[in-house]
Design an enzyme around this catalytic site. Sequence first.
Site, PDB file in Angstrom:
ATOM      1  N   ARG A  36     -17.771   1.859  11.467  1.00  0.00           N
ATOM      2  CA  ARG A  36     -18.101   2.109  10.060  1.00  0.00           C
ATOM      3  C   ARG A  36     -18.559   0.833   9.353  1.00  0.00           C
ATOM      4  O   ARG A  36     -19.229   0.894   8.324  1.00  0.00           O
ATOM      5  CB  ARG A  36     -16.898   2.700   9.319  1.00  0.00           C
ATOM      6  CG  ARG A  36     -16.528   4.103   9.777  1.00  0.00           C
ATOM      7  CD  ARG A  36     -15.484   4.712   8.855  1.00  0.00           C
ATOM      8  NE  ARG A  36     -14.194   4.041   8.937  1.00  0.00           N
ATOM      9  CZ  ARG A  36     -13.218   4.200   8.044  1.00  0.00           C
ATOM     10  NH1 ARG A  36     -13.398   4.965   6.986  1.00  0.00           N
ATOM     11  NH2 ARG A  36     -12.060   3.585   8.206  1.00  0.00           N
ATOM     12  N   LYS A  66     -15.466   0.122  -0.236  1.00  0.00           N
ATOM     13  CA  LYS A  66     -14.134   0.198   0.380  1.00  0.00           C
ATOM     14  C   LYS A  66     -14.098  -0.675   1.636  1.00  0.00           C
ATOM     15  O   LYS A  66     -15.158  -0.982   2.198  1.00  0.00           O
ATOM     16  CB  LYS A  66     -13.760   1.651   0.693  1.00  0.00           C
ATOM     17  CG  LYS A  66     -14.653   2.323   1.755  1.00  0.00           C
ATOM     18  CD  LYS A  66     -14.228   3.750   1.968  1.00  0.00           C
ATOM     19  CE  LYS A  66     -14.989   4.380   3.135  1.00  0.00           C
ATOM     20  NZ  LYS A  66     -14.628   5.796   3.318  1.00  0.00           N
ATOM     21  N   HIS A  67     -12.938  -1.177   2.022  1.00  0.00           N
ATOM     22  CA  HIS A  67     -11.576  -0.929   1.548  1.00  0.00           C
ATOM     23  C   HIS A  67     -11.036  -2.259   1.018  1.00  0.00           C
ATOM     24  O   HIS A  67     -10.624  -3.105   1.813  1.00  0.00           O
ATOM     25  CB  HIS A  67     -10.684  -0.430   2.666  1.00  0.00           C
ATOM     26  CG  HIS A  67     -11.206   0.766   3.392  1.00  0.00           C
ATOM     27  ND1 HIS A  67     -12.187   0.686   4.369  1.00  0.00           N
ATOM     28  CD2 HIS A  67     -10.900   2.082   3.264  1.00  0.00           C
ATOM     29  CE1 HIS A  67     -12.448   1.903   4.835  1.00  0.00           C
ATOM     30  NE2 HIS A  67     -11.686   2.770   4.182  1.00  0.00           N
ATOM     31  N   HIS A  79      -3.360   4.131   8.719  1.00  0.00           N
ATOM     32  CA  HIS A  79      -3.012   5.556   8.818  1.00  0.00           C
ATOM     33  C   HIS A  79      -1.675   5.722   9.545  1.00  0.00           C
ATOM     34  O   HIS A  79      -0.955   6.695   9.318  1.00  0.00           O
ATOM     35  CB  HIS A  79      -4.087   6.326   9.591  1.00  0.00           C
ATOM     36  CG  HIS A  79      -5.387   6.443   8.879  1.00  0.00           C
ATOM     37  ND1 HIS A  79      -6.363   5.487   8.977  1.00  0.00           N
ATOM     38  CD2 HIS A  79      -5.879   7.409   8.060  1.00  0.00           C
ATOM     39  CE1 HIS A  79      -7.403   5.857   8.256  1.00  0.00           C
ATOM     40  NE2 HIS A  79      -7.137   7.011   7.687  1.00  0.00           N
ATOM     41  N   ASP A 152      -6.887   4.263  -1.655  1.00  0.00           N
ATOM     42  CA  ASP A 152      -7.103   5.006  -0.419  1.00  0.00           C
ATOM     43  C   ASP A 152      -6.098   6.160  -0.414  1.00  0.00           C
ATOM     44  O   ASP A 152      -5.222   6.236  -1.277  1.00  0.00           O
ATOM     45  CB  ASP A 152      -6.891   4.068   0.783  1.00  0.00           C
ATOM     46  CG  ASP A 152      -7.662   4.517   2.012  1.00  0.00           C
ATOM     47  OD1 ASP A 152      -8.107   5.681   2.056  1.00  0.00           O
ATOM     48  OD2 ASP A 152      -7.834   3.707   2.939  1.00  0.00           O
TER      49      ASP A 152
END
Length: 260
Positions: A36, A66-67, A79, A152
């Site tokens: 990404r 982001k981020h 995550h 987020d």
Amino acid sequence: MGATIGKEIKELGFNLDFAPVADVKTNELNTEIGSRSFGNDPDLVADMVVEVVKGLQDQGVSSTLKHFPGHGDASEDSHEGAVDVENDINRLRQVELVPFKAGIKAGADLIMVSHISVSRLTGTTEPASLSPLVMKDMLRTEMGFDGIIITDAMDMKAITDYCDAKEAAVTCILSGADICLMPEDLPAAYKAVLKAVKDGVISEKRLNESVTRILELKIKRGVIMSDTDLLVKAESNMAPKTDTGIAESKSEEEKGKMEE
């Protein structure tokens, strides 16, 4: 790319995209950001970020950097649990913050704050999305960002392992976030924020700051009409029309002004 994505999602009814990724991927073990990122060169990433921001927003779709303050040097995944990036402020300014600075200058509407901690900067392992130093001091004051700060997703383990949904929602608002994204328990988070407002923990002034930013952006992007636009539309609809389709004036005085 930004223009293409913006055009296509606009046609589907979207007015916001959580893009572009402004992270500089300097850690090859980073699987969370992965492909990404535009790369490991801060200046190249900055150039790409600026163009995506312009492309999206030229289509009327709000962009989101982001981020923040930069997730590219992490080896863990927020995550799955806590992530601490041990970079000091000088390193952040030279690498991680470069694309964000460029994106802010390009007029990005939103910035998403990550759940990483930057312990060498804050002195704690508190997630950035709960840190007033990151959001108020760094992002607002030092970098001069006056757009919308969104967290987020708050159902990620870096948050849920740190505190519950109620504390996370109240803390992120007090720390400077305008939008608390995806709490693990939305009803509990909502009730906690409501109680904090009623108890005076979160002031009306603090709420108004965020509400104003959100409403101003919605007006800017045409999601809602401003009071002036609504008034003009109302007057246009109320004024009688002549055979030529031009609205007739409502008084002799107005007719005289039109003739002049």
